[in-house]
Design a protein around this motif. Structure first.
Motif, mmCIF file in Angstrom:
data_model
loop_
_atom_site.group_PDB
_atom_site.id
_atom_site.type_symbol
_atom_site.label_atom_id
_atom_site.label_comp_id
_atom_site.label_asym_id
_atom_site.label_seq_id
_atom_site.Cartn_x
_atom_site.Cartn_y
_atom_site.Cartn_z
ATOM 1 N N LEU A 104 6.265 3.163 0.877
ATOM 2 C CA LEU A 104 6.441 4.571 0.534
ATOM 3 C C LEU A 104 5.166 5.068 -0.146
ATOM 4 O O LEU A 104 4.883 4.714 -1.298
ATOM 5 N N ALA A 105 4.389 5.870 0.578
ATOM 6 C CA ALA A 105 3.123 6.385 0.037
ATOM 7 C C ALA A 105 3.277 7.859 -0.306
ATOM 8 O O ALA A 105 4.054 8.575 0.328
ATOM 9 N N ARG A 137 11.730 -0.364 -5.444
ATOM 10 C CA ARG A 137 10.658 -1.110 -4.767
ATOM 11 C C ARG A 137 9.278 -0.627 -5.246
ATOM 12 O O ARG A 137 8.428 -0.257 -4.410
ATOM 13 N N PRO A 138 9.033 -0.628 -6.565
ATOM 14 C CA PRO A 138 7.760 -0.097 -7.059
ATOM 15 C C PRO A 138 6.543 -0.824 -6.479
ATOM 16 O O PRO A 138 5.461 -0.245 -6.376
ATOM 17 N N GLU A 139 6.745 -2.081 -6.065
ATOM 18 C CA GLU A 139 5.611 -2.835 -5.476
ATOM 19 C C GLU A 139 5.222 -2.275 -4.109
ATOM 20 O O GLU A 139 4.139 -2.556 -3.602
ATOM 21 N N LYS A 140 6.111 -1.480 -3.524
ATOM 22 C CA LYS A 140 5.832 -0.933 -2.179
ATOM 23 C C LYS A 140 5.505 0.563 -2.243
ATOM 24 O O LYS A 140 5.534 1.253 -1.228
ATOM 25 N N VAL A 141 5.213 1.075 -3.431
ATOM 26 C CA VAL A 141 4.865 2.502 -3.578
ATOM 27 C C VAL A 141 3.369 2.598 -3.909
ATOM 28 O O VAL A 141 2.849 1.836 -4.730
ATOM 29 N N GLN A 185 2.621 -1.398 -10.463
ATOM 30 C CA GLN A 185 3.259 -2.559 -9.832
ATOM 31 C C GLN A 185 2.973 -2.700 -8.337
ATOM 32 O O GLN A 185 3.556 -3.560 -7.686
ATOM 33 N N THR A 186 2.094 -1.855 -7.800
ATOM 34 C CA THR A 186 1.813 -1.935 -6.355
ATOM 35 C C THR A 186 1.276 -3.325 -6.004
ATOM 36 O O THR A 186 0.374 -3.836 -6.679
ATOM 37 N N VAL A 232 0.545 -4.517 -0.124
ATOM 38 C CA VAL A 232 0.730 -3.098 0.208
ATOM 39 C C VAL A 232 -0.604 -2.360 0.102
ATOM 40 O O VAL A 232 -0.918 -1.494 0.921
ATOM 41 N N TYR A 233 -1.416 -2.730 -0.884
ATOM 42 C CA TYR A 233 -2.739 -2.111 -0.993
ATOM 43 C C TYR A 233 -3.548 -2.383 0.281
ATOM 44 O O TYR A 233 -4.118 -1.470 0.891
ATOM 45 N N GLN A 234 -3.556 -3.660 0.710
ATOM 46 C CA GLN A 234 -4.340 -4.053 1.890
ATOM 47 C C GLN A 234 -3.852 -3.335 3.140
ATOM 48 O O GLN A 234 -4.642 -2.842 3.949
ATOM 49 N N LEU A 235 -2.544 -3.253 3.267
ATOM 50 C CA LEU A 235 -1.944 -2.577 4.431
ATOM 51 C C LEU A 235 -2.368 -1.105 4.469
ATOM 52 O O LEU A 235 -2.717 -0.563 5.524
#
Ligand code: CAA
Ligand code: NAI
Length: 283
Positions: free
Chosen positions: A114-115, A132-136, A158-159, A163-166
């Motif tokens: 979720l961006a 899912r804060p790691e996926k925001v 918490q990202t 997710v950063y790389q993606l």
């Protein structure tokens, strides 16, 4: 993860641009807004941009049709159940964005990233409304999206690295240049740009010069492609005000106080190019 399907939320000037470059990059893209007419307007803008590319020989008619066929109109957020990656580009307002992220967290499968394309709002705070804060993550495109190369990528507290790389890889796939920035009010782009715009508006407010004169100074004197007053109209005066408010509250520093003239114009509904009138008039 291989991102195949994206949803872009908000079919305004930014959302439609993001949807265009994502579809050009081969993704299937849902373009979502609250009303069908807003989605239609966004899609019409994309079709116009693509036709111009065909006229200029940058793509074929068949390319254009293939890109348009990858765009799926949506007025139901539940369509996000199909998305691997969501880019939220709705109005710059924490309440609106929080409500969207709470719902997305319920609708989307666990793998979905979720961006937010927010200009200034804290990514950590947006992430905190989800489970899912790691996926925001913040994925901040520049206006006009099809033209501007930069994507500012903002990690929340918490990202995850994955997710950063993606997000970085996806930006490159969309032919953008990602730059990593930490989560502070306004990030880098608007912390530097928006006080200049606000100061230019103060120059109008205090009668230092006309909007035309201020823009000429910055164009001819500093080689800016667009003067700051014209740029404010182009960005949207509501968005400029929202960003100044975030800087002002976020740092608690009076140097970021929004110009009263900016507030007045927004209250009058003079939002710039998108509403037909700001500091300049548009037809
Ligand atoms: C607020 C935030 O959070 C962050 C932000 O985005 S801040 C805003 C950042 N953006 C800027 O600072 C933009 C500053 N302005 C510029 O760079 C330029 O004025 C501009 C690119 C917008 C227009 O360029 P220009 O040379 O003055 O005009 P023009 O010749 O009409 O356009 C140049 C090209 O851009 C394209 N273009 C202009 N506006 C466009 C749009 N909205 N969508 C798609 N393409 C566009 C034109 O089609 C043209 O392309 P081709 O001629 O190659 O087909
Ligand atoms: N204007 C600019 O230059 C830039 C803006 N941004 C950011 O992008 C976001 C969008 O800005 P713009 O496209 O300029 O605004 P805009 O006003 O052109 O479009 C916003 C769109 O969001 C829609 N929307 C509002 N609530 C919604 C909801 N709950 N669900 C779905 N859609 C909803 C509106 O109907 C509208 O069509 C903001 O966060 C802004 O800060 C980022 C970079 C540059």
């Amino acid at each position: 993860m291989n991102v195949q399907t994206m949803m872009v939320i908000g079919a305004g000037q930014m959302g439609s641009g993001i949807a265009q470059v994502a579809a050009q990059a081969g993704l299937r893209v849902y373009l979502n807004d609250i009303r069908q007419e807003f989605v239609d307007r966004g899609l019409a803008g994309i079709a116009k941009n693509l036709s111009r590319n065909v006229e200029k020989g940058r793509m074929t008619e068949a390319d254009k049709e293939a890109i348009l066929a990858r765009l799926v109109p949506s007025t139901d957020l539940a369509d996000a159940k199909d998305a691997d990656f969501v880019v939220e580009a709705a109005t710059e307002n924490m309440k609106i964005k929080s409500e969207i992220f709470v719902r997305l967290d319920e609708i989307c499968p666990p793998h979905t990233v979720l961006a937010s394309n927010t200009s200034s709002l804290p990514i950590t705070e947006i992430a905190a409304v989800t489970k899912r804060p790691e996926k925001v993550i913040g994925m901040h495109f520049m206006n006009p999206v099809p033209v501007m190369k930069l994507v500012e990528i903002i990690r929340g507290l918490q990202t995850s690295d994955e997710v950063y790389q993606l997000t970085e890889d996806l930006s490159k796939q969309m032919e953008k240049v990602p730059v990593s920035v930490n989560d502070f009010p306004g990030f880098v782009s608007n912390r530097v740009l928006m006080p200049m715009i606000n100061e230019a508006i103060y120059c109008v407010y205090e009668g230092v010069a006309t909007p035309e004169a201020i823009d000429e100074v910055m164009k001819l004197g500093m080689n800016h492609p667009m003067g700051p007053i014209k740029l404010a109209d182009f960005i949207g005066l509501d968005t400029c005000l929202a960003i100044m408010e975030v800087l002002y509250e976020g740092f608690g520093d009076s140097k970021y106080r929004p110009c009263p003239l900016l507030r007045k114009y927004v209250k009058a509904g003079w939002l710039g190019k998108k509403s037909g009138r700001g500091f300049y008039e548009y037809n």
